[in-house]
Design a protein around this motif. Structure first.
Motif, PDB file in Angstrom:
ATOM      1  N   CYS A  87       0.920  -1.224   0.107  1.00 39.88           N
ATOM      2  CA  CYS A  87       0.043   0.041   0.129  1.00 39.88           C
ATOM      3  C   CYS A  87       0.812   1.329   0.130  1.00 39.88           C
ATOM      4  N   SER A 135      -4.479  -2.768   6.218  1.00 43.19           N
ATOM      5  CA  SER A 135      -4.479  -4.074   6.965  1.00 43.19           C
ATOM      6  C   SER A 135      -5.946  -3.988   7.549  1.00 43.19           C
ATOM      7  N   GLY A 136      -6.602  -2.993   7.382  1.00 41.02           N
ATOM      8  CA  GLY A 136      -8.012  -2.922   8.023  1.00 41.02           C
ATOM      9  C   GLY A 136      -7.810  -2.313   9.703  1.00 41.02           C
ATOM     10  N   GLY A 137      -6.872  -1.715   9.796  1.00 39.03           N
ATOM     11  CA  GLY A 137      -6.744  -1.263  11.275  1.00 39.03           C
ATOM     12  C   GLY A 137      -6.018  -2.115  12.112  1.00 39.03           C
ATOM     13  N   ILE A 169      -2.816  -7.625   9.283  1.00 40.05           N
ATOM     14  CA  ILE A 169      -4.417  -7.833   9.176  1.00 40.05           C
ATOM     15  C   ILE A 169      -4.811  -8.660  10.386  1.00 40.05           C
TER      16      ILE A 169
END
Length: 329
Positions: free
Chosen positions: A238, A299-301, A321
């Motif tokens: 990312c 990572s979605g937090g 993740i």
């Protein structure tokens, strides 16, 4: 799963089209749209699953020149023209052919014909479980030994630092110390266990314009070595959208078949956490930190496992993740 359907008659093509519509994919009538040899030459590397609507023999002859390894071959499934029987032919576990056969059977009203031994006896299939949990199998040649113990009625020991939810399968015991048959880990050792590596790491990357893929690869390798993680654990890369066309980054991700996601400065600014600020980065990009923020967002937090490290025009951060394995295969 990217699916390609091949049929050879009008009846078979009609079924292939129906299945492609329900499951997603592209239906081709070989011999009319293109010769079978041309279709398979492209399809074997293009699709994750190949579905032949016709005779098993046709499928066997078509795929024979291209079969290489259970770790790389696509799932191959054969369905008769009446849609009554659905037969996984290749890559039943790691490739997902068994699961695809069940999906096709449910969509078309047929019966899956599963021939793999563990499935036939209702036993735990470690390679199917690895795929279901999005794990990379480090030593596929060791799968046979694990399955062989289960087929002989023996117990296998698994070590997993993450809690596994659901009903534990018969013949599988979890343990923390000592030797084990299977280990779920980001840091495989040299022991004889079958190591399963969850693909849960996200690389956040910032880089100087024009940085080459070799420089990026070296920076990633150094970071992963420092963390004692293997590169097979990387799920995606990312960065900020200013880098969405960066040649070195694109080439690095393409060679490793890693998704490359980019975010706007506004999206990165909304990520909460304690990040390493840089006034220079803010002046160039509009945000105080790219690599850490993009890793966490991608990572979605998940938590940061490696804060910003830099060198040779590259900044890197690593986030994880959230991983919640379950006893489903």
């Amino acid at each position: 799963m990217r699916l390609g359907f091949a049929a050879f008659s009008a009846q078979g093509y009609a079924l292939a089209q129906r299945l492609a519509q329900v499951l997603g994919g592209t239906a081709t009538r070989c011999g009319v749209d293109c010769p079978l040899r041309d279709w398979i030459r492209e399809a074997f590397s293009r699709y994750e699953g190949l579905v032949f609507v016709g005779a098993v023999g046709i499928a066997v002859r078509a795929i024979a020149p291209y079969v290489q390894s259970k770790t790389t071959d696509p799932a191959v499934v054969v369905v008769d023209e009446g849609g009554r029987f659905v037969i996984p032919l290749l890559s039943g576990h790691l490739g997902g052919a068994n699961g695809l056969a069940h999906r096709i059977a449910a969509a078309g009203g047929g019966s899956p014909v599963i021939t793999t031994a563990t499935d036939g006896r209702g036993l735990f299939a470690v390679d199917s479980w690895a795929k279901e949990q999005n794990c990379h199998v480090m030593e596929p040649e060791r799968i046979k030994g694990v399955s062989g113990k289960l087929l002989e009625g023996e117990t296998i020991w698994m070590r997993c630092p993450w809690a596994v939810s659901g009903l534990q399968p018969e013949g599988v015991l979890l343990g923390e110390a000592g030797d084990c048959d299977v280990e779920v880990t980001l840091s495989p050792g040299k022991d004889p266990a079958l190591h399963l590596v969850p693909k849960i790491l996200v690389l956040g990357v910032g880089c100087r314009s024009g940085v080459g893929k070799e420089t990026l690869a070296a920076a990633v390798a150094q970071t992963m070595e420092r963390l004692h993680f293997v590169p097979q654990a990387i799920a995606r890369v990312c960065s900020i959208d200013l880098k969405k066309e960066e040649p070195g980054l694109l080439a690095f991700c393409a060679e490793r078949k890693l998704p490359f996601l980019t975010y706007s400065p506004e999206e990165l600014a909304q990520v909460t956490g304690d990040f390493t600020p840089s006034e220079f980065v803010r002046q160039v990009t509009g945000i105080d930190n790219v690599c850490e923020r993009s890793a966490v967002l991608g990572s979605g937090g998940g938590p940061l496992l490696q804060r910003k490290c830099k060198g040779d025009g590259v900044t890197l951060a690593v986030a994880q993740i959230p991983f919640q394995p379950e006893w489903r295969w």
